[in-house]
Design an enzyme around this catalytic site. Structure first.
Site, PDB file in Angstrom:
ATOM      1  CB  ILE A 470      -1.003  -0.006   1.178  1.00 19.82           C
ATOM      2  CG1 ILE A 470      -0.278  -0.124   2.527  1.00 19.82           C
ATOM      3  CG2 ILE A 470      -1.982  -1.148   1.022  1.00 19.82           C
ATOM      4  CD1 ILE A 470      -1.227  -0.009   3.730  1.00 19.82           C
ATOM      5  N   GLY A 471       2.080   1.092  -0.482  1.00 19.78           N
ATOM      6  CA  GLY A 471       2.995   2.227  -0.543  1.00 19.78           C
ATOM      7  C   GLY A 471       4.036   2.159   0.555  1.00 19.78           C
ATOM      8  CD  GLN A 646       5.246   2.869   6.187  1.00 22.02           C
ATOM      9  OE1 GLN A 646       4.435   2.551   7.040  1.00 22.02           O
ATOM     10  NE2 GLN A 646       4.888   3.264   4.990  1.00 22.02           N
ATOM     11  CD  GLU A 713      -1.196   0.027  11.984  1.00 15.92           C
ATOM     12  OE1 GLU A 713      -2.423   0.056  11.943  1.00 15.92           O
ATOM     13  OE2 GLU A 713      -0.553  -1.022  11.887  1.00 15.92           O
TER      14      GLU A 713
END
Lengths: 746, 341
Positions: A470-471, A646, A713
């Site tokens: 998703i990238g 990220q 996350e």
């Protein structure tokens, strides 16, 4: 010549970068299959009630319009709720598009107009006459707190929070106390790429589905169950995803619509949503939190109370772990946690980057700042005094935890020791300067996954797993892991994903992809290594006679004896000698039930600490986040370059949560009103300044053989709180309702 | 979006004729707002008249020392034009405070005047809006009105005009040149946009078929003491919550001439001559600025979510005038960002 074949831990450019830059990377709405029809979704203007009339005749009379699908003409599909439940579905009864006349939420899809061109479908949709009977709706969370209830386990992976000790006693033992109410409103993922599905009709109900999703297999299972298709009839392909953030975890309704239309019309059909319609499904739920903390004279926490109430839909219990982290992150004997839901006339919320934790860390980490002030301690020192060396919530030791290094290295890089704790004490000219911090904790998870590795006679290794990128850099890190596993240069390795004809993989979410697919890739490569050794032994290669797999190593494009590196065979030659076009292997079968229920021996988590600087204009209330240092402990970092990206993205996301993001609902209409990129604000480049990312050293042999904890996350946690805490430090104003916009600081 | 026909008009007169020949025609410049409105079915013209070939893109000096901006000059070409930068830096800064580079490359000066409000309800056909559908009601009143007007509102509409450029044009007292079925005429900038009154569907005073051909700037550009201050929810690509165009002519510490216009607060760029009169002849001090700000905001009305704009506008006016005086003009409060504590 020595080839470079050790890649894990080294900054590596994205292997899919050229395809993205050159535009050859195709997204779901870009597959221009022959004879394609276009569907346009009609969305409900009302929030609750019934459709009383659909007059499709004038629309059908337009040349080039093929069909108007609605509840009035959708064929009989699967009956039971379980057929509509996807891998990520929460408890309850999933929404079925075009199922009945009932309207359950604003912008509910009520019809699909299919035409020869997108423009015609869009126009036809705009003149489709639909009448509604409207009923009163309820969308305001604050008005329904009394009805809030504790949800069951419904959603896979969700555990209700566990309290321990006696908070009342802990509160009484404390000499310093704080209590605060925290809130944020609904937020929408808004990936750049809108949801779209291109369904290619191949005859006899056989479909190729190009879907925007974070889980090709999840989409496949869904359409198989709902439309009664076989695996062969329902191939789902999703090679590239223009951002996910959780929005693609569940099959979205455009998939249902496109498949429905293709099956009924026996034609290829594409359905893509508009930006406005991107506000018509799952979102991070509005959540109201209450946190109370008490601390003893030495600054140790004697009691933690964290309560959250979140919105969900009338038909599903969307649950996430909002308050559970508060029982883990800090050492405290008395912890009282409660998490409740209130049903509203909205679409079911959906996991959005660091679901639950991003929300809970706003409450907990602002509260920790308030508590530090109440206890007269530096916020960093206060956290260190309450450091958890043992997971009290799970009653397990940590497999590894180097949050201390995050605190130490982050603070050093930021210059935290120069902070004057008094609010409003630091200035840059006329501007108020504030320094704040926060942090968080996220699960290091691993899901069962399969992968295949295949070496061809040119020495090119193809490794595949039906996961998604998703990238985040999945293509790149899997290529690195495979290349290092078999000692090949990156150029000799291709990683393939996003196709249900590939080995099965879980949805891309939970920060588990690097660990899960990485492990599967490593295992598949190891299995291939064994096949290659067998081939070498078949060839009467004297040096490899009787040799075990542990006695060889793969490097420099060769397999060689560990004891005598000159004894080597080129991998390519093994394939050529085999007489086969390729040699291939898969990792072991997915673990059985027995493996799954084995009690864990360790608490496995990633952590971070965030330091933020803001500058605030005291007259105008404008805030700029001028510096952020985010120190992350997430096990082994496979690719520091994509990993850093990220975390950079996470910091931007956190700044956005703190200062800008809010899906604003007008409760009179039950409708999000700022449903476009102009009014749903996220930061622009000019809002983002210095960001430093630190990965602290953390070795962990327990999480998985690669030692990966996942990064998608954890970097977001504590960022919004750190910004809010910095604003307090700058201004003395404690804003507890996010986002902190100009008006709240005037 | 409905089907529409399109012609590229070769000249202004042909464009006007073409407009008269069609029932629901619209002129299109850069299309940066019109196409959005069409995609959302807010505007449904059946015929579009392209203006790119009408020869209206020039920026040229006028004999009286002023400057003429062709209606088809792009916002980008205008902002970076040497004469605009040098003689009308307030205008240049205001233009650059708006939209994004990509949009400014497409958007035209005439189109900038014609852009419509960004009221959420205006753009959403599921909600009533008097501006979109006269008589249906105003959803912003009693609804979510954070970006809405505090001055010159009516019971039927509290929308704002979204332009930055127009705030500077109002302050500089530009003139709008118009061509229409009855020939050419000029409109003073302050008379171009309307207050909503009981006809909020009308944004401006153009007659049917009339086309903006240019904007004339007077010779006086306030090139020394000026400030365009824009306050918004993010640093770029956001409409003003409040913006202030301030321009002063100083004689020592005394204000000889003053202009003050606000954006984001009304249905039109809000220029207040009474506030300007309070500045003229007075010392350029914070007290003077506060008096002018009080004058501008006398009668301001909040509607709930936007009530903060009254105080924000008050402070922004004082800040903008201070910046104009001190020649620390900047488009936002962002200039500090490279400094360290």
């Amino acid at each position: 010549m020595t080839l470079q074949t050790d890649y894990i831990g080294k900054p590596t450019n994205r292997v899919d970068g050229p395809a993205k830059v050159l535009g050859t990377a195709k997204y779901a709405a870009e597959f221009n299959v022959p004879n394609l029809l276009y569907g346009y979704v009609v969305s409900s203007p009302i929030t609750k009630g019934n459709i009383t009339k659909i007059d499709a005749a004038p629309v059908l009379a337009l040349p080039g319009v093929h069909r108007v699908f609605s509840h009035e003409n959708v064929p009989s599909l699967a009956w039971f709720d379980r057929s509509y439940k996807d891998d990520v579905a929460p408890g309850g009864s999933p929404f079925r598009p075009l199922h009945s006349a009932e309207i359950k939420f604003s912008q509910q899809p009520v019809a699909l107009v299919v035409a020869d061109t997108f423009e015609l479908a869009r126009y036809a949709a705009s003149i489709l006459h639909i009448e509604y009977e409207e009923e009163a709706h309820e969308t305001e969370l604050a008005k329904h707190l009394d009805e809030a209830y504790q949800p069951g386990k419904g959603k896979t992976g969700y555990q209700p929070p566990k309290s321990r000790g006696n908070f009342g006693r802990g509160w009484a033992q404390g000499v310093a106390h704080m209590e605060g109410q925290y809130s944020h409103h609904a937020q929408h993922h808004n990936p750049m790429e809108m949801f779209a599905s291109t369904v290619e009709w191949l005859g006899d109900k056989k479909l190729n589905v190009y879907d925007k999703t974070q889980g090709a297999f999840n989409s496949q299972q869904y359409i198989m169950k709902v439309f009664g298709l076989s695996k062969e009839q329902a191939r789902v392909v999703s090679k590239y995803t223009g951002g996910g953030f959780g929005s693609g975890l569940r099959p979205q309704y455009q998939l249902f619509m496109a498949v429905l239309a293709a099956l009924e019309l026996e034609r290829s059909v594409r359905v893509s949503l508009t930006r406005q319609q991107m506000f018509s499904f799952g979102h991070r739920p509005e959540t109201l939190q209450h946190v109370a903390l008490a601390a003893a004279a030495d600054g140790s926490l004697t009691g933690i109370n964290h309560v959250a109430v979140a919105e969900t839909s009338q038909f599903e219990d969307f649950t996430e772990n909002v308050v559970g982290w508060s029982g883990t992150l800090y050492d405290c004997k008395n912890v009282q946690l409660d998490y409740r839901l209130a049903k509203l006339d909205v679409f079911t919320p959906l996991d959005m980057r660091a679901p639950g934790a991003a929300t809970g860390s706003i409450g907990l980490e602002i509260a920790m700042d308030e508590m530090a002030y109440a206890a007269g301690l530096d916020p960093l020192e206060f956290r260190i005094r309450n450091y958890s060396d043992f997971d009290q919530a799970q009653n397990l030791p940590y497999s590894s935890k180097n949050l201390r290094a995050c605190y130490r290295e982050g603070a050093a890089k930021f210059g935290w020791e120069r902070r004057d704790p008094r609010p409003g004490s630091m200035r840059d000219g006329n501007l108020l300067v504030g320094w704040g911090m926060g942090g968080g904790i996220w699960d290091a998870q691993k899901q069962p996954a399969q992968a295949q590795a295949s070496l061809d006679a040119d020495g090119h290794l193809t490794v595949s797993s039906g996961s998604n990128d998703i990238g985040t850099g999945t293509y790149t890190i899997m290529t690195q892991i495979a290349a290092e596993s078999l000692g090949l240069p990156l150029e000799a390795v291709t990683f393939v994903l996003g196709d249900t004809e590939l080995p099965e993989a879980p949805v891309q979410g939970g920060s588990w992809t690097a660990a899960s697919i990485g492990t599967a890739v490593q295992e598949a490569c190891a299995a291939l290594g064994e096949e290659l050794l067998k081939q070498a032994q078949k060839m009467d290669h004297a040096a490899f006679k009787g040799v075990k797999i542990d006695d060889v190593q793969f490097a420099n494009g060769q397999m060689r004896l560990r004891t005598d590196l000159t004894q080597a065979v080129v991998l390519r030659d093994l394939v050529q000698a085999s007489g086969q076009p390729k040699i291939e292997a898969k990792n072991a079968k997915l673990p059985g039930l027995i493996d799954m229920v084995k009690p864990p021996k360790y608490s496995m988590h990633a952590h971070n600490a965030v330091f933020a600087e803001v500058k605030v204009d005291p007259d105008l209330g404008t805030v700029h986040v001028t510096r952020v240092v985010n120190a992350v402990a997430a096990g082994r970092i496979v690719n520091p370059k994509t990993a850093r990206s990220q975390v950079l993205g996470s910091v931007v996301w956190g700044i956005s949560m703190a200062l800008m993001e809010e899906s604003v609902m007008d409760h009179r209409f039950g409708r999000f009103m700022n449903h476009n990129y102009a009014e749903y604000h996220i930061p622009v480049n000019a809002d983002i300044h210095d960001i430093d990312v630190i990965f602290v050293h953390e070795e962990d042999a327990e999480v998985n053989p690669l030692g990966i904890k996942g990064l998608g996350e954890v970097g977001l946690l504590g960022v919004a709180a750190a910004v809010c805490n910095a604003i307090y430090h700058a201004t003395g104003k404690r804003v507890r309702d996010l986002p902190v916009t100009i008006d709240k600081l005037l | 979006m409905n089907s529409f026909t399109f012609t590229q008009a070769p000249a202004v007169a042909a464009a006007v004729q073409d407009n008269l020949a069609h029932e629901d025609a619209a002129y299109i410049g850069g299309g940066t707002n019109l196409l959005d409105l069409m995609k959302e079915n807010v505007a449904r013209p059946t015929h579009l008249i392209g203006l790119k070939k009408t020869g209206l893109a020039a920026i040229e000096s006028l004999p009286d020392g002023g400057l003429r901006l062709g209606a088809l000059a792009t916002n980008a070409d205008t902002a970076w034009h040497p004469d605009v930068e040098k003689r009308y830096p307030l205008l240049s800064q205001a233009v650059l405070a708006g939209a994004s580079p990509q949009l400014r490359n497409m958007a035209t000066d005439g189109g900038n005047l014609m852009q419509r409000t960004r009221c959420y309800y205006f753009y959403d056909l599921a909600t009533p809006c008097n501006k979109r559908e006269p008589g249906s009601g105003c959803s912003a009143i009693g609804g979510y009105n954070r970006i809405h007007a505090i001055l010159g509102t009516s019971e039927s509409c509290i929308a704002t005009h979204p332009s930055d450029m127009c705030v500077a044009l109002a302050a500089l007292a530009a003139t709008v040149r118009v061509s229409g079925p009855h020939g050419e005429r000029t409109i003073a900038f302050g008379d171009f946009h309307r207050l909503p009154g009981d006809a909020p569907e009308r944004d401006n005073t153009l007659e049917p078929g009339e086309l903006i051909t240019g904007l004339d700037l007077p010779a006086k550009g306030f090139e020394k003491n000026y400030s365009y201050l824009k306050l918004r929810d993010r640093t770029s690509y956001a409409f003003a919550l409040v913006s202030v165009a301030a321009a002063l002519e100083l004689d020592g510490d005394t204000i000889k001439d003053a202009r003050l216009a606000l954006g984001g607060v009304a249905h039109k760029p809000w220029r207040d001559p009474a506030a300007e009169a309070l500045l003229i002849g007075q010392p350029a001090t914070a007290d003077t600025f506060r008096r002018a700000a009080a004058q501008v905001l006398e009668g301001a009305q909040g509607y709930g979510h936007n009530t903060f704009k009254i105080e924000l506008a008050r402070r922004a006016i004082v800040r903008a005038l201070k910046q104009a005086t001190e020649m620390t003009q900047r488009t936002d409060d962002n200039a500090f960002l490279n400094s360290n504590p």
